[in-house]
Design a protein around this motif. Structure first.
Motif, PDB file in Angstrom:
ATOM      1  N   GLU A 248       0.830  -1.205   0.000  1.00 25.27           N
ATOM      2  CA  GLU A 248       0.000   0.000   0.000  1.00 25.27           C
ATOM      3  C   GLU A 248       0.867   1.259   0.000  1.00 25.27           C
ATOM      4  N   ILE A 249       1.993   1.222   0.720  1.00 22.32           N
ATOM      5  CA  ILE A 249       2.917   2.354   0.673  1.00 22.32           C
ATOM      6  C   ILE A 249       3.478   2.523  -0.735  1.00 22.32           C
ATOM      7  N   ALA A 250       3.722   1.414  -1.430  1.00 19.69           N
ATOM      8  CA  ALA A 250       4.206   1.490  -2.817  1.00 19.69           C
ATOM      9  C   ALA A 250       3.198   2.199  -3.708  1.00 19.69           C
ATOM     10  N   ASP A 251       1.922   1.899  -3.517  1.00 18.51           N
ATOM     11  CA  ASP A 251       0.887   2.585  -4.307  1.00 18.51           C
ATOM     12  C   ASP A 251       0.903   4.090  -4.037  1.00 18.51           C
ATOM     13  N   LEU A 252       1.085   4.453  -2.763  1.00 14.65           N
ATOM     14  CA  LEU A 252       1.134   5.859  -2.416  1.00 14.65           C
ATOM     15  C   LEU A 252       2.374   6.524  -3.020  1.00 14.65           C
ATOM     16  N   CYS A 253       3.496   5.799  -3.022  1.00 15.90           N
ATOM     17  CA  CYS A 253       4.719   6.337  -3.630  1.00 15.90           C
ATOM     18  C   CYS A 253       4.498   6.712  -5.083  1.00 15.90           C
ATOM     19  N   GLU A 254       3.785   5.877  -5.809  1.00 20.05           N
ATOM     20  CA  GLU A 254       3.516   6.169  -7.213  1.00 20.05           C
ATOM     21  C   GLU A 254       2.705   7.456  -7.364  1.00 20.05           C
ATOM     22  N   LYS A 255       1.816   7.709  -6.429  1.00 22.44           N
ATOM     23  CA  LYS A 255       0.958   8.901  -6.518  1.00 22.44           C
ATOM     24  C   LYS A 255       1.718  10.177  -6.162  1.00 22.44           C
TER      25      LYS A 255
ATOM     26  N   TYR B  60      14.619  -4.744 -11.927  1.00 19.83           N
ATOM     27  CA  TYR B  60      15.479  -3.918 -12.777  1.00 19.83           C
ATOM     28  C   TYR B  60      15.463  -2.470 -12.316  1.00 19.83           C
ATOM     29  N   SER B  61      16.441  -1.724 -12.785  1.00 19.81           N
ATOM     30  CA  SER B  61      16.449  -0.280 -12.543  1.00 19.81           C
ATOM     31  C   SER B  61      15.912   0.417 -13.780  1.00 19.81           C
ATOM     32  N   ARG B  62      15.163   1.480 -13.550  1.00 20.61           N
ATOM     33  CA  ARG B  62      14.545   2.196 -14.672  1.00 20.61           C
ATOM     34  C   ARG B  62      15.567   2.675 -15.708  1.00 20.61           C
ATOM     35  N   PRO B  63      16.679   3.302 -15.301  1.00 18.93           N
ATOM     36  CA  PRO B  63      17.628   3.787 -16.314  1.00 18.93           C
ATOM     37  C   PRO B  63      18.166   2.669 -17.203  1.00 18.93           C
ATOM     38  N   ASP B  64      18.461   1.512 -16.617  1.00 16.00           N
ATOM     39  CA  ASP B  64      18.997   0.411 -17.413  1.00 16.00           C
ATOM     40  C   ASP B  64      18.005  -0.067 -18.454  1.00 16.00           C
ATOM     41  N   VAL B  65      16.746  -0.151 -18.080  1.00 18.89           N
ATOM     42  CA  VAL B  65      15.727  -0.652 -19.002  1.00 18.89           C
ATOM     43  C   VAL B  65      15.398   0.393 -20.056  1.00 18.89           C
ATOM     44  N   GLU B  66      15.229   1.635 -19.628  1.00 20.55           N
ATOM     45  CA  GLU B  66      14.864   2.683 -20.586  1.00 20.55           C
ATOM     46  C   GLU B  66      16.000   2.960 -21.562  1.00 20.55           C
ATOM     47  N   ARG B  67      17.229   2.730 -21.141  1.00 21.17           N
ATOM     48  CA  ARG B  67      18.378   2.901 -22.039  1.00 21.17           C
ATOM     49  C   ARG B  67      18.284   1.950 -23.236  1.00 21.17           C
ATOM     50  N   GLN B  68      17.595   0.832 -23.033  1.00 20.80           N
ATOM     51  CA  GLN B  68      17.417  -0.134 -24.119  1.00 20.80           C
ATOM     52  C   GLN B  68      16.192   0.170 -24.972  1.00 20.80           C
ATOM     53  N   GLY B  69      15.534   1.280 -24.676  1.00 21.05           N
ATOM     54  CA  GLY B  69      14.385   1.686 -25.481  1.00 21.05           C
ATOM     55  C   GLY B  69      13.051   1.156 -25.012  1.00 21.05           C
ATOM     56  N   PHE B  70      13.006   0.645 -23.772  1.00 20.77           N
ATOM     57  CA  PHE B  70      11.762   0.098 -23.229  1.00 20.77           C
ATOM     58  C   PHE B  70      10.941   1.178 -22.527  1.00 20.77           C
ATOM     59  N   THR B  71       9.644   0.958 -22.508  1.00 23.88           N
ATOM     60  CA  THR B  71       8.779   1.604 -21.526  1.00 23.88           C
ATOM     61  C   THR B  71       8.772   0.699 -20.310  1.00 23.88           C
ATOM     62  N   TYR B  72       9.104   1.263 -19.145  1.00 26.83           N
ATOM     63  CA  TYR B  72       9.295   0.445 -17.945  1.00 26.83           C
ATOM     64  C   TYR B  72       8.282   0.851 -16.878  1.00 26.83           C
ATOM     65  N   VAL B  73       7.526  -0.128 -16.391  1.00 32.33           N
ATOM     66  CA  VAL B  73       6.551   0.091 -15.328  1.00 32.33           C
ATOM     67  C   VAL B  73       6.906  -0.825 -14.168  1.00 32.33           C
ATOM     68  N   ALA B  74       7.126  -0.232 -12.993  1.00 37.85           N
ATOM     69  CA  ALA B  74       7.515  -1.008 -11.817  1.00 37.85           C
ATOM     70  C   ALA B  74       6.505  -0.777 -10.697  1.00 37.85           C
ATOM     71  N   ILE B  75       6.871  -1.215  -9.493  1.00 41.64           N
ATOM     72  CA  ILE B  75       5.993  -1.087  -8.324  1.00 41.64           C
ATOM     73  C   ILE B  75       6.542   0.015  -7.408  1.00 41.64           C
ATOM     74  N   GLY B  76       5.733   1.024  -7.151  1.00 42.31           N
ATOM     75  CA  GLY B  76       6.096   2.043  -6.164  1.00 42.31           C
ATOM     76  C   GLY B  76       7.230   2.958  -6.587  1.00 42.31           C
TER      77      GLY B  76
END
Length: 434
Positions: A223-230, A417-433
């Motif tokens: 639930e804290i992760a959901d709040l982090c996203e907001k 994964y870390s967002r920078p590593d994935v996005e560097r490969q051209g991905f759209t990256y969606v994680a938790i929190g």
């Protein structure tokens, strides 16, 4: 000492093999002919790292054996552990104790004098009292004791948990039972693993309380992760910030798609039922159960929203991981079940791969294409979603993955994964929190 283990499921087989490895003489008994035949042939019916080698070693040493005949196993036994299933009872959620009581009734006339009967199964408060009543009814002249010895084994790390436990809890109502269990666990106490002795009812409740508290930590950080996203925070930072507080601790603060498995779902519900029976409602645990149920389905919606929502008929998602956690083949109450069903309800086709759980998954999930490996699942899919934290998914070749996918979308429900590593490969990256 001589030990009989009634039940060769997850708890019974792991416990029996570990007791044998301590040097005890252990006989595992089960009513399932196919399971006993498999064990006698050296085949392990469950996946648990290291268990096949441990069983083979102790069978060869003559300390571990398997039989269908409980009468053959009993002579000279010091302790009988009941390690049968206690699933949620259909209709009301109470723990189904029929297997525990049936085992007690069947073995009562066969028990030797002075034996300690030990509930290893997870059972509600007062079960030991009923086991004792049943045995006294069936064998009124027998001298015996009944104790509780709950297990605290993590699937995927069960052998290490058994041999290097945080604590060993024994619930006893007499000195003889305490002495026998202390001798059985003496190899552990020499390594300073604490043996915690308490009343039988206290031990029964300790198991449920422990699982409910861990389930609470999981639901809390989700639930804290959901709040982090907001609010634009990173749940990893928050988890570290609170976990370094010794009063809280950093374990079970990894956000994810919700808890599952053989213990937390049924034990939290069973604890609620016990609270209701004793007119002591557990409102926090009620909220945890509701939060976790909602969590699993919401993870399916998270994938759907990442794909843009709307009409997704004709789209395909690659699901990486099906078991409720890594290093097990257990599909019981796995978040993957709700996630896959939510995707299918939206018209999405599902391809899936799991290193160990696909046979079990096929029994509960239909219309899924089961693949030979992660890249086979990714081939031609419109998105990839990591559901289980298997090591095989921690270092995917993202360049290869991008070439195989129709769209470079990775939904990481375990934050591997870390967002920078994935996005560097051209991905759209969606994680938790994050």
């Amino acid at each position: 000492m001589r030990i009989v283990m009634i039940g060769t499921g997850y708890v019974g087989l792991v416990s029996g093999a570990c007791f044998a490895d301590f040097g005890h003489d252990v006989v595992c008994v089960d009513k399932d002919q196919s399971k006993i035949d498999a064990l006698l042939a050296g085949e392990i019916p469950i996946f648990e790292p290291g268990l096949d080698e441990l069983v083979a070693k102790n069978v060869e040493a003559g300390r571990l054996s398997f039989t269908l005949d409980v009468a053959q196993a009993m002579p000279g036994t010091d302790a009988v552990f009941i390690a049968v299933g206690t699933p949620s009872r259909r209709g009301d959620g109470h723990a189904d104790l029929s297997y525990v009581y049936a085992a007690s009734r069947e073995m009562a006339p066969l028990l030797p004098a002075g034996v300690v009967v030990v509930d290893k199964s997870t059972v509600p408060v007062g079960t030991g009292d009923e086991v004792e009543r049943i045995i006294r009814e069936e064998a009124p002249d027998l001298e015996f004791s009944v104790a509780s010895n709950p297990e605290f084994l993590r699937e995927g790390a069960a052998i290490d948990d058994f041999k290097r436990p945080d604590r060993v809890v024994i619930g006893v109502n007499d000195e003889h039972a305490e002495a026998v269990l202390a001798e059985i666990y003496r190899p552990l106490t020499r390594n300073e693993s604490p043996l915690v002795s308490m009343s039988r009812r206290g031990a029964e409740l300790t198991k449920y309380a422990a699982n409910a508290f861990l389930a609470t930590k999981i639901s809390f950080i989700n639930e804290i992760a959901d709040l982090c996203e907001k609010v634009g925070a990173d749940v990893g930072d928050v988890a570290k910030g609170i976990g370094l507080d010794s009063r809280i601790g950093n374990r079970f603060l990894m956000p994810g798609p919700g808890y599952g498995g053989s213990c937390f779902p049924k034990d939290t519900v069973a604890l609620l039922k016990t609270g209701q029976d004793f007119e002591s409602p557990l409102r926090i645990v009620e909220s945890v159960v509701a939060s976790n149920d909602q969590r699993k389905r919401s993870m399916g919606r998270k994938v759907i929203n990442a794909m843009g929502g709307g009409d997704l008929h004709g789209k395909t998602v690659a699901v990486l991981g099906l078991t409720f956690k890594a290093n097990t083949d257990d599909m019981r109450d796995s978040p993957a079940i709700s996630i896959v069903q939510a995707l299918q309800d939206s018209g999405i086709s599902v391809k899936a791969y799991d290193p160990e759980g696909m046979d079990q998954a096929a029994a509960v999930l239909s219309h899924v294409t089961y693949c030979d490996g992660p890249y086979d699942a990714l081939d031609g899919a419109d998105a990839a979603v990591i559901v289980t934290e298997w090591d095989a998914f921690r270092a995917l070749d993202l360049g290869r993955a991008k070439e195989l996918l129709k769209a470079p979308l990775l939904v990481d429900l375990r934050n591997l994964y870390s967002r920078p590593d994935v996005e560097r490969q051209g991905f759209t990256y969606v994680a938790i929190g994050r």
